[in-house]
Design a protein around this motif. Structure first.
Motif, PDB file in Angstrom:
ATOM      1  N   GLU A  50       5.377 -27.692-121.381  1.00 49.83           N
ATOM      2  CA  GLU A  50       6.269 -28.045-120.483  1.00 49.83           C
ATOM      3  C   GLU A  50       6.986 -26.966-120.258  1.00 49.83           C
ATOM      4  N   SER A  51       6.411 -26.291-119.752  1.00 57.21           N
ATOM      5  CA  SER A  51       7.590 -24.636-119.076  1.00 57.21           C
ATOM      6  C   SER A  51       6.992 -24.933-117.671  1.00 57.21           C
ATOM      7  N   SER A  52       6.150 -25.513-117.380  1.00 57.08           N
ATOM      8  CA  SER A  52       5.066 -25.646-116.795  1.00 57.08           C
ATOM      9  C   SER A  52       5.854 -26.629-115.547  1.00 57.08           C
ATOM     10  N   LEU A  53       5.988 -28.337-116.659  1.00 50.82           N
ATOM     11  CA  LEU A  53       7.229 -29.119-115.512  1.00 50.82           C
ATOM     12  C   LEU A  53       8.609 -28.432-115.635  1.00 50.82           C
ATOM     13  N   THR A  54       9.262 -28.164-116.274  1.00 53.23           N
ATOM     14  CA  THR A  54      10.695 -27.569-116.145  1.00 53.23           C
ATOM     15  C   THR A  54      10.904 -26.488-115.054  1.00 53.23           C
ATOM     16  N   HIS A 109     -10.174 -16.336-118.750  1.00 52.48           N
ATOM     17  CA  HIS A 109      -8.599 -15.916-117.320  1.00 52.48           C
ATOM     18  C   HIS A 109      -9.592 -14.671-117.709  1.00 52.48           C
ATOM     19  N   SER A 110      -9.445 -14.961-115.853  1.00 53.77           N
ATOM     20  CA  SER A 110      -9.129 -12.930-115.358  1.00 53.77           C
ATOM     21  C   SER A 110      -8.095 -13.151-114.399  1.00 53.77           C
ATOM     22  N   SER A 111      -8.112 -12.046-114.524  1.00 51.61           N
ATOM     23  CA  SER A 111      -6.393 -11.464-113.397  1.00 51.61           C
ATOM     24  C   SER A 111      -6.355 -10.418-113.148  1.00 51.61           C
ATOM     25  N   ILE A 112      -5.678  -9.892-111.549  1.00 52.83           N
ATOM     26  CA  ILE A 112      -6.427  -8.406-111.087  1.00 52.83           C
ATOM     27  C   ILE A 112      -4.602  -8.266-110.900  1.00 52.83           C
ATOM     28  N   ALA A 113      -5.138  -6.692-111.297  1.00 54.39           N
ATOM     29  CA  ALA A 113      -3.438  -6.188-111.022  1.00 54.39           C
ATOM     30  C   ALA A 113      -3.685  -5.640-109.937  1.00 54.39           C
ATOM     31  N   VAL A 114      -2.211  -5.614-108.959  1.00 53.76           N
ATOM     32  CA  VAL A 114      -2.734  -5.686-107.571  1.00 53.76           C
ATOM     33  C   VAL A 114      -0.785  -4.801-107.144  1.00 53.76           C
ATOM     34  N   SER A 115      -1.373  -3.021-106.694  1.00 54.11           N
ATOM     35  CA  SER A 115      -0.204  -2.160-106.856  1.00 54.11           C
ATOM     36  C   SER A 115       0.025  -2.301-105.633  1.00 54.11           C
ATOM     37  N   SER A 116       1.485  -2.040-105.005  1.00 53.83           N
ATOM     38  CA  SER A 116       1.954  -1.680-103.507  1.00 53.83           C
ATOM     39  C   SER A 116       0.835  -0.500-102.974  1.00 53.83           C
ATOM     40  N   ALA A 117       0.058   0.161-103.464  1.00 54.72           N
ATOM     41  CA  ALA A 117      -0.436   1.043-103.008  1.00 54.72           C
ATOM     42  C   ALA A 117      -1.764  -0.536-102.502  1.00 54.72           C
ATOM     43  N   ASP A 118      -2.440  -0.520-103.201  1.00 55.17           N
ATOM     44  CA  ASP A 118      -3.641  -1.426-103.411  1.00 55.17           C
ATOM     45  C   ASP A 118      -3.337  -2.299-101.965  1.00 55.17           C
ATOM     46  N   ILE A 119      -2.484  -2.442-101.897  1.00 58.98           N
ATOM     47  CA  ILE A 119      -1.327  -3.595-100.409  1.00 58.98           C
ATOM     48  C   ILE A 119      -2.264  -2.532 -98.952  1.00 58.98           C
ATOM     49  N   ALA A 120      -1.085  -1.658 -99.563  1.00 60.56           N
ATOM     50  CA  ALA A 120      -1.616  -0.555 -98.847  1.00 60.56           C
ATOM     51  C   ALA A 120      -3.042  -0.342 -97.803  1.00 60.56           C
ATOM     52  N   VAL A 156     -11.284 -21.415-110.239  1.00 62.22           N
ATOM     53  CA  VAL A 156      -9.894 -21.858-110.060  1.00 62.22           C
ATOM     54  C   VAL A 156      -8.924 -20.711-109.859  1.00 62.22           C
ATOM     55  N   TYR A 157      -8.181 -20.886-109.159  1.00 59.12           N
ATOM     56  CA  TYR A 157      -6.910 -19.771-108.390  1.00 59.12           C
ATOM     57  C   TYR A 157      -5.776 -20.670-108.976  1.00 59.12           C
ATOM     58  N   LEU A 158      -5.569 -20.057-110.423  1.00 61.88           N
ATOM     59  CA  LEU A 158      -4.486 -20.432-111.049  1.00 61.88           C
ATOM     60  C   LEU A 158      -2.734 -19.598-110.931  1.00 61.88           C
ATOM     61  N   SER A 159      -2.018 -20.293-110.262  1.00 64.22           N
ATOM     62  CA  SER A 159      -0.486 -19.294-109.712  1.00 64.22           C
ATOM     63  C   SER A 159       0.676 -19.437-110.932  1.00 64.22           C
ATOM     64  N   GLY A 160       0.379 -20.460-111.894  1.00 65.26           N
ATOM     65  CA  GLY A 160       1.015 -19.583-112.839  1.00 65.26           C
ATOM     66  C   GLY A 160       1.812 -21.611-113.034  1.00 65.26           C
ATOM     67  N   GLN A 188       0.862 -17.858-115.832  1.00 63.22           N
ATOM     68  CA  GLN A 188      -0.124 -18.185-116.209  1.00 63.22           C
ATOM     69  C   GLN A 188      -0.932 -18.229-117.276  1.00 63.22           C
ATOM     70  N   GLN A 189      -0.562 -16.985-118.365  1.00 67.45           N
ATOM     71  CA  GLN A 189      -0.977 -16.977-119.114  1.00 67.45           C
ATOM     72  C   GLN A 189      -0.949 -18.168-119.975  1.00 67.45           C
ATOM     73  N   VAL A 190       0.568 -18.314-120.103  1.00 68.56           N
ATOM     74  CA  VAL A 190       0.030 -19.250-120.977  1.00 68.56           C
ATOM     75  C   VAL A 190       0.118 -20.899-120.500  1.00 68.56           C
ATOM     76  N   VAL A 191      -0.946 -20.989-118.882  1.00 66.74           N
ATOM     77  CA  VAL A 191      -1.452 -22.203-118.743  1.00 66.74           C
ATOM     78  C   VAL A 191      -2.567 -22.287-119.042  1.00 66.74           C
ATOM     79  N   ALA A 192      -3.420 -20.229-118.695  1.00 68.75           N
ATOM     80  CA  ALA A 192      -5.114 -20.880-119.446  1.00 68.75           C
ATOM     81  C   ALA A 192      -4.948 -20.747-120.496  1.00 68.75           C
TER      82      ALA A 192
END
Length: 680
Positions: A555-559, A322-333, A270-274, A311-315
């Motif tokens: 509750e944070s996901s709902l509010t 859970h596994s995440s990937i850090a994306v920087s401006s350099a990665d986007i370019a 699952v892709y979890l955006s939070g 994302q961490q709260v929900v996971a």
């Protein structure tokens, strides 16, 4: 999930056909890296690059029905294939595989085109009728899977000969067909820039069209005939039960949808955006899955875009791995050009590049199928666009204090909607309280940014003319409420044209990952349409979803107010100065982009490069990313300059299955399953 391609080309020399077919498949191998096969008959070829998800052992393609009359190349999934199989067995159909591909084919043999409304799935399919000689194409009702084609006129105009027809899951496959050349279409570029996406049947290139969502096409005697089998079901009778009953209806529909989309012979992540939508999908997946659920997400080094804490709260709450990937401006370019190559259309923002990287991360972790929350905002009116439409439509009925209060609640995440700018925003809303573009009232504020981007083109036609013609020709559209019109426009334009494609399917399949969208289930969409306007006053976004899952999520996901998924735009390229930025900095390079006004483009680029990042307006940012992505597309597709490892066919590509029926009618049944002697 797969990639399909093929052609009707009576004039193509027999000796060329296998090589052309193999080359077309090789260019979309990333969609289906597990195996490949093709079918040849007199004047026709079609093939599949397969990503094995269901029936790994016996689901190879192309596949024939028991009579060998019908042959299929199939891209996607039928989520209700188990139920359909049982129904077809009851009608006397016998199956040789466990695959949903065979269910599609047997349903076609049983019911013909009437089978299509029965399908709950994400698909694009090509079926060859040996007896009639027809080729039939179909695409799912929400446009989850792509299917492009070049008709007889388009082929003939480029010297490929009359009576020819090409189709493929991705346009890049057409490069392999003799004589075909890509050419940008300035008229379609203007519409794309203005609307933020190509229209349902269009592409940025001359002679290439896409099969619209919910449509089918028959190629018969050298002529292509378009039809439709499914329309959006938005104007449905309102739900008559209580709010509690409505919440239960929505929850049950989503649970069934997730359960169907977990049907797979490989692990599903699952892709979890939070946010609320992906959290609901994750919640239901953990309930229904027999194993530990793996979730994946993107983190940004810029706090303005980062949602990792949510994302961490929900996971943690749901106990996922859970596994995440850090994306920087350099990665986007660094990955922008590769992502554009897979998107195949200009983009108004760079947010699709992190999704390109996330899908690669998921595939490296061994995941081939992903669930995500796409479609929830369209079905359940989650976008601020819908609240804006309600506010503007009722503007004349509100007092000044009510107008200011409602404006303050629209976009808490955007500084230009803050208290200091509220009077200016009030003036803007007053200007757009009356419809200016017929049928497009809900989107007129958004489209102002698009109109600015359309100035990048030399021609200055009305960029919304084709969209207005589409709405005008749609039965029942004029009678819809302003919010229903807004919803229709989202379902027909940005959802299939960008969110499900550029930012979704195309980025996932670049790395052989199939994405599935539980919110885009016909039952879920119909339920949402019957409930939304009764229980949602436009102030509490997706209120019925929150009620349906209260107590099951943090509750944070709902509010928490919706935070749209965003990523850095023009600032990335200013900061990183990638070598391909020269495509915009050089007057010579700008002149190579067909249809672009180099004078306006140079002024825009100069202003962007000289303006502090936080002072670049949204419309200028979008226009810059449009211009850069168009320049890259022109370089890759029109000029044919290769990106090593991306736009070249892999040297180790092999075709596993060849069915050659040319000049052999009445002989051995198709030579099914013959291994290829080699690849290219």
């Amino acid at each position: 999930m797969c990639g399909i391609a093929g052609f009707v080309a009576p004039s193509l020399h027999d000796g060329e056909t296998p090589e052309v077919m193999t080359s077309m498949l090789s260019l979309i191998r990333h969609r289906g890296p597990d195996e490949a096969g093709y079918y040849l008959d007199d004047g026709i070829a079609m093939g599949t690059a397969r990503l094995s998800i269901v029936d790994l052992a016996t689901g190879a393609q192309p596949m024939a029905d028991p009579t060998d009359r019908y042959w299929i190349c199939f891209n996607g999934e039928l989520y209700n294939h188990i139920e359909l199989r049982e129904e077809l067995r009851g009608l006397g159909r016998r199956f040789r595989t466990r695959s949903d591909t065979e269910v599609f084919l047997q349903a076609w043999a049983q019911w013909g085109p009437a089978c299509l409304p029965r399908f709950n799935g994400a698909f694009a399919a090509a079926i060859r009728d040996v007896r009639s000689g027809d080729l039939f194409l179909a695409r799912d009702r929400y446009g989850k899977r792509p299917l492009f084609y070049v008709d007889r006129e388009g082929c003939g105009a480029q010297g490929a000969g009359n009576g020819e027809f090409l189709f493929a899951s991705e346009m890049k496959a057409f490069r392999a067909f003799p004589g075909f050349r890509f050419e940008l279409d300035p008229h379609e570029l203007a519409s794309t820039f203005a609307v933020w996406t190509p229209l349902p049947d269009r592409t940025p290139f001359k002679h290439i069209r896409q099969l619209p969502m919910g449509c089918c096409l028959t190629v018969r005697d050298g002529r292509a005939v378009l039809g439709d089998y499914a329309e959006l079901e938005l104007d449905v009778p309102p739900f008559t039960g209580s709010e509690r009953e409505a919440a239960a209806l929505v929850r049950d529909a989503l649970r069934e949808s997730v359960e169907m989309r977990l049907r797979s012979d490989v692990e599903v992540g699952v892709y979890l955006s939070g946010g609320l939508d992906s959290s609901i999908v994750t919640r239901l997946t953990t309930d229904l899955s027999s194993h530990e659920v793996r979730t994946f997400s993107v983190e940004f080094d810029d706090a303005v875009f980062d949602e990792s804490s949510s994302q961490q709260v929900v996971a943690s709450h749901l106990g996922t791995r859970h596994s995440s990937i850090a994306v920087s401006s350099a990665d986007i370019a660094a990955n922008f050009r590769s992502a554009v190559y897979h998107a195949e259309v200009p983009a108004f923002r760079a947010a699709f590049v992190p999704m390109f990287l996330l899908s690669r991360h998921a595939r490296d972790a061994g995941i081939k199928v992903i669930l995500s929350g796409e479609g929830a905002d369209e079905a359940f009116l989650g976008y601020s666009l819908f609240r804006e439409t309600l506010l503007r439509a009722s503007w004349s009925e509100l007092s000044d204090d009510e107008r200011m209060a409602r404006l303050g609640s629209l976009h808490p995440e955007l500084s230009h909607f803050g208290p200091a700018n509220r009077a200016r925003m009030k003036g803007l809303f007053e200007q757009f309280a009356v419809e200016r573009l017929p049928g497009l009232f809900s989107h007129e504020l958004r489209y102002q940014n698009g109109r600015f981007a359309a100035r990048l083109l030399k021609r200055h036609d009305e960029p919304f003319a084709d969209l207005m013609a589409l709405t005008d020709a749609t039965p029942g559209y004029a009678a819809l409420s302003p919010v229903r019109k807004a919803q229709w426009l989202e379902f027909k334009t940005l959802l299939p044209g960008y969110l499900l494609s550029t930012q979704g399917e195309r980025m996932s399949l670049a790395h052989g990952v199939e994405n599935r969208c539980p919110f885009l289930d016909p039952t879920v969409v119909r339920a949402a349409a019957s409930i939304n306007l009764r229980f949602d006053d436009g102030l509490d976004e997706k209120a019925i979803l929150k009620k349906a899952f209260r107590g099951e999520l943090p509750e944070s996901s709902l509010t928490r107010r919706k935070q749209p998924y965003r990523a850095p735009g023009a600032a990335v390229f200013k900061q990183q100065q990638p070598d391909y930025l020269e495509l915009l900095l050089s007057a010579t390079e700008l002149e190579k982009i067909g249809g672009i006004d180099p004078v306006f483009a140079r002024k825009l680029v100069k202003k962007i490069m000289a303006t502090p990042t936080d002072e670049i307006s949204t419309k200028e940012d979008q226009a810059f990313v449009y211009l850069l992505s168009t320049a890259v597309l022109n370089q890759q597709f029109v000029l044919g300059q290769e990106i090593p490892g991306e736009s070249t066919a892999p040297a180790d590509f092999k075709v596993n299955t060849i069915i050659d029926q040319r000049n052999s009618r009445g002989s051995t049944p198709a030579g099914r399953g013959l291994p290829s002697a080699g690849g290219i």
